[in-house]
Design a protein around this motif. Structure first.
Motif, PDB file in Angstrom:
ATOM      1  N   ALA A  30       0.820  -1.207   0.000  1.00  0.00           N
ATOM      2  CA  ALA A  30       0.000   0.000   0.000  1.00  0.00           C
ATOM      3  C   ALA A  30       0.853   1.255   0.000  1.00  0.00           C
ATOM      4  N   THR A  31       2.056   1.223   0.573  1.00  0.00           N
ATOM      5  CA  THR A  31       2.895   2.408   0.606  1.00  0.00           C
ATOM      6  C   THR A  31       3.508   2.725  -0.748  1.00  0.00           C
ATOM      7  N   THR A  33       1.727   2.924  -3.511  1.00  0.00           N
ATOM      8  CA  THR A  33       0.698   3.579  -4.314  1.00  0.00           C
ATOM      9  C   THR A  33       0.037   4.660  -3.453  1.00  0.00           C
ATOM     10  N   HIS A  35      -2.544   6.402  -1.242  1.00  0.00           N
ATOM     11  CA  HIS A  35      -3.519   5.852  -0.309  1.00  0.00           C
ATOM     12  C   HIS A  35      -4.004   6.964   0.620  1.00  0.00           C
ATOM     13  N   THR A  36      -5.039   6.669   1.408  1.00  0.00           N
ATOM     14  CA  THR A  36      -5.666   7.700   2.238  1.00  0.00           C
ATOM     15  C   THR A  36      -5.616   7.367   3.724  1.00  0.00           C
ATOM     16  N   SER A  37      -4.661   6.583   4.152  1.00  0.00           N
ATOM     17  CA  SER A  37      -4.543   6.247   5.567  1.00  0.00           C
ATOM     18  C   SER A  37      -4.196   7.493   6.379  1.00  0.00           C
ATOM     19  N   ASN A 169       0.875   9.491   0.629  1.00  0.00           N
ATOM     20  CA  ASN A 169      -0.369   9.780   1.326  1.00  0.00           C
ATOM     21  C   ASN A 169      -1.060  10.922   0.584  1.00  0.00           C
TER      22      ASN A 169
END
Length: 196
Positions: A30-31, A33, A35-37, A169
Motif C-alpha cells: 500500500a505504501t 501507491t 492511499h488515504t490512511s 499519502n
C-alpha cells in the motif's frame, strides 16, 4: 539436454530468504501507491498521527511548510535584487586629480561658485564605471554567506516537502500542493523577475 541440467541445478539451490511477492503483506504494498490512511508517519516513527485531529494538524503543518518554501524563494529573489543594487551603487568611483566640471565652469566665469546639474543630478567627483558585459559580482562575505544560507534553507524545505510526498499519502500530497499554492499567492510576485 542443457535445459534438464539447468533445471536440476536450479532445484538444488537453497530457497530465497525473503518471502515471494505474493506472500508480502498488503501494508508494504500500500505504501507504493497513493492511499488515504491517516496513520502514516511523517519524517520519523515518533510523528505518526493516531487520530483524525493529529492527521489534520500534520496536514496543516505541511501547508505551512509549503508556503514557507515558496516564501523563501521570494526572499532569495528580493535579496538578490538588493545585492545587485548595492553592487551597482559601488560602481561610482572618485577620480583623483580630475577637476569637477563645476569648478572648471566657475573658473571661466566670474569666479562665483557654480552648481552644475548633470544626468546624474548635482555633479560630484565621481565617475560611473561601466562594462559592456554583465559582470560576475565580486565575492563578498556580506553577500555570499547569506546567499549560501538561503540556498540551504530553500533546499532543506524542498527536500522535506519531497519526503512528505514520498509517503504517497493523498492528504500529505494535497497539503504540500495547497501550501505551495498559498505561498505563490502571497509571495509569487516577488519571484516573477527572478524566474524570467
Amino acid at each position: 539436454m542443457m535445459d534438464m541440467q539447468m533445471s536440476s541445478a536450479m532445484s538444488n539451490m537453497p530457497a530465497p530468504s525473503s518471502p515471494p511477492m505474493s506472500m508480502m503483506s498488503m501494508d508494504s504494498m500500500a505504501t507504493m501507491t497513493f492511499h488515504t490512511s491517516i496513520h502514516d508517519p511523517l519524517y520519523s516513527a515518533a510523528w505518526t498521527p493516531h487520530s483524525a485531529s493529529a492527521y489534520a494538524g500534520t496536514c496543516i503543518f505541511l501547508i505551512v511548510l509549503g508556503a514557507l518554501w515558496r516564501g523563501s524563494l521570494a526572499l532569495k529573489a528580493i535579496m538578490e535584487r538588493r545585492w545587485l543594487d548595492a553592487a551597482l551603487r559601488r560602481r561610482y568611483v572618485v577620480v583623483a586629480g580630475k577637476p569637477r566640471e563645476a569648478e572648471r565652469v566657475s573658473q571661466e566665469s566670474d569666479g562665483k561658485p557654480v552648481v552644475l546639474l548633470t544626468e546624474r543630478g548635482v555633479e560630484e567627483e565621481v565617475r560611473v564605471v561601466r562594462s559592456k558585459a554583465r559582470p560576475v559580482m565580486p565575492w563578498r562575505w556580506s553577500v555570499d554567506l547569506p546567499r549560501a544560507l538561503l540556498v540551504v534553507l530553500v533546499s532543506g524545505l524542498g527536500y522535506l516537502l519531497m519526503l512528505a510526498i514520498m509517503t504517497f499519502n493523498v492528504g500529505y500530497f494535497l497539503s504540500v500542493l495547497g501550501g505551495i499554492f498559498l505561498g505563490e499567492l502571497m509571495a509569487g510576485r516577488y519571484t516573477q523577475m527572478e524566474e524570467h
